[in-house]
Design an enzyme around this catalytic site. Structure first.
Site, PDB file in Angstrom:
ATOM      1  N   CYS A  51       0.825  -1.198   0.000  1.00  0.00           N
ATOM      2  CA  CYS A  51       0.000   0.000   0.000  1.00  0.00           C
ATOM      3  C   CYS A  51       0.865   1.257   0.000  1.00  0.00           C
ATOM      4  CB  CYS A  51      -0.896   0.048   1.244  1.00  0.00           C
ATOM      5  SG  CYS A  51      -1.962  -1.384   1.473  1.00  0.00           S
ATOM      6  N   ASP A 458      18.751  38.184 -12.792  1.00  0.00           N
ATOM      7  CA  ASP A 458      17.438  38.395 -13.404  1.00  0.00           C
ATOM      8  C   ASP A 458      16.816  39.683 -12.870  1.00  0.00           C
ATOM      9  OD1 ASP A 458      15.011  37.022 -14.904  1.00  0.00           O
ATOM     10  OD2 ASP A 458      14.233  37.793 -12.994  1.00  0.00           O
TER      11      ASP A 458
END
Length: 508
Positions: A51, A458
């Site tokens: 599971c 940037d």
């Protein structure tokens, strides 16, 4: 808008494989915390079922639980997938996106279907190792070799095709990558404890449900919450190349170049999944198409680990708390993005889209899109290698940068992809004319998937830094950002989000 589910704090793995820490795994299973899905798998000795940690059933006794690092390892040990929680559909382990070592690169290639197309020798050749070395490393860390890992993926691909299409089972078998129908049948029965026909019957929709669209594969792409779709889909939509990408009816749509043909995909954000609608000319490309979409949307990220680290900076913490779960918008094709990064040097987003659209119209492959406005595939390096530099409406130095890049991609001297060695790729890019730090790092961030790529030069990052009181000069900001490692690419997303640019907002 943030898609999130608040959970009690439970530390995610920070050192060493989680499946070896039994106490921590038991606590995760008892808490049913979906954030741990994909980190490890729980196998139950009494039922022989495995599971995901968030399985809704009553947790077994600790002495009946054993833990594995992969679904393939569970299957190899003789466990079957749980029919309730479907562990084979868990988000992928975030480790493979945060690491650049051989095992992580191998996993990214296996996820892209390289073993099915080229075999284990092809996988090893791409990584520069012998097949024995690759098998040994994967077995040591994941409990399964490349063939078992690829088999587990084929089983999941088969399940998607069985449950979401009306393809005959023989077609499903070969589309999923199986060598024979018999192997397909045996694998499906072994992994899911159901025959292919029983899987399709269980997935049958009620008569009142909307009918399936012929040729369309509809599936759900899971992710770890929280996920903030604003900058993720906003960025993709705002920078979309006309004809190749579009935002339509609440979905990001684009064309895909794939090994056996082409396709189109529509991706729609929902509170607990991303709805994915794929149209493929050849269903054998399903595995790669899903992998590319997950990669582009950064769906295997661990947002809790990322955000917890960034919150340690008091100037970033308010941004994270305001809209947690930001992802890094990536790309479905690293070579395409590298070309677009050059076209976007020192120009506006609109100008970059215009330059890219001209390339697409002149050199892209036309496609039909009855459901929208997609008209072309983005041209590959081989097609662009034949372009006339004088026909480009770019400065001469930019033309040289673009043609040199395209030449290196076309002749194979530069290979970019999710399996790239990040440091080597950076060095190769930096050696090309016209490639400065910004271009190299934005490719590392969005094409190669380095979660620590950083853009201190940037303009948007510097403007945001100054507004927050962070150092504004690249050197000083880089020094301050050392505390954000290894998640500086995500810090960039939070810094960009301080601006009103369309990349930060879902289209209306």
């Amino acid at each position: 808008m943030s898609f999130s589910r608040q959970r009690p704090p439970l530390a995610v793995p920070d050192a060493g494989p989680m499946h070896t820490d039994t106490e921590r795994c038991v606590r995760a299973v008892r808490s049913k915390d979906a954030r741990f899905d994909g980190w490890f798998f729980t196998a139950v000795l009494t039922t022989r079922i495995y599971c995901r940690p968030s399985c809704p059933v009553v947790p077994p006794k600790p002495e009946n639980m054993v833990f594995y690092p992969s679904a393939a390892a569970c299957q190899q040990a003789g466990f079957r997938a749980c029919k309730r929680c479907r562990p084979d559909t868990s988000p992928g382990s975030p480790e493979w996106n945060a690491r650049a070592d051989t095992v992580a690169r191998a996993m990214r290639l296996i996820r892209d279907g390289v073993v099915d197309r080229e075999g284990v020798p092809g996988l090893a050749a791409r990584l520069g190792y012998s097949t024995r070395q690759i098998e040994r490393q994967l077995l040591a860390e994941l409990g399964a070799g490349p063939l078992a890992l690829a088999r587990a993926q084929r089983a999941q691909t088969a399940r998607v095709l069985i449950e979401t299409t009306d393809l005959p089972m023989a077609d499903v078998a070969f589309a999923a990558g199986f060598a024979s129908v018999r192997t397909f049948n045996d694998t499906v029965r072994e992994v899911f404890a159901l025959t292919p026909g029983e899987l399709r019957t269980r997935a049958a929709r009620p008569a009142s449900a909307a009918p399936r669209t012929p040729g369309v594969i509809a599936l759900r792409l899971p992710y770890r919450a929280p996920l903030n779709p604003d900058n993720l889909f906003g960025h993709l939509a705002a920078t979309a190349v006309p004809g190749v990408e579009e935002w339509r009816d609440g979905a990001y749509r684009r064309t895909l170049s794939l090994p056996h043909g082409h396709g189109t995909v529509a991706l729609t954000p929902h509170p607990d999944h991303i709805a994915c609608r794929l149209s493929l000319t050849d269903p054998r490309d399903l595995t790669l198409a899903i992998s590319r979409c997950r990669w582009m949307l950064d769906l295997d990220a661990d947002p809790v680990a990322v955000d917890d680290q960034l919150r340690t900076d008091p100037l970033l913490a308010p941004l994270v708390d305001k809209a947690p779960g930001r992802r890094v918008p990536r790309t479905v094709d690293a070579a395409e993005f590298a070309v677009r990064a050059v076209l976007g040097q020192q120009v506006s987003t609109a100008a970059a889209r215009t330059h890219a659209a001209r390339l697409v119209t002149a050199h892209g492959t036309p496609v039909d899109d009855p459901g929208g406005g997609l008209t072309h595939l983005f041209p590959g390096p081989e097609a662009l290698a034949a372009l006339d530099p004088e026909a480009l409406a770019l400065p001469r130095s930019r033309r040289t940068t673009l043609t040199t890049l395209v030449g290196a991609l076309a002749d194979g001297s530069l290979r970019l992809g999710p399996d790239s060695d990040w440091d080597r790729a950076r060095a190769q890019l930096a050696a090309l004319p016209g490639f400065g730090p910004w271009t190299v790092e934005v490719i590392a961030m969005r094409a190669l998937g380095d979660p620590d790529a950083f853009l201190p030069t940037d303009l948007g990052v510097r403007r945001a830094a100054a507004g927050l009181g962070l150092p504004a000069t690249p050197a000083a900001l880089t020094a301050r950002a050392a505390a954000w490692r290894p998640w500086r690419a995500y810090a960039v997303q939070y810094l960009w989000a301080t601006d009103s640019h369309p990349i930060n907002h879902l289209p209306a």
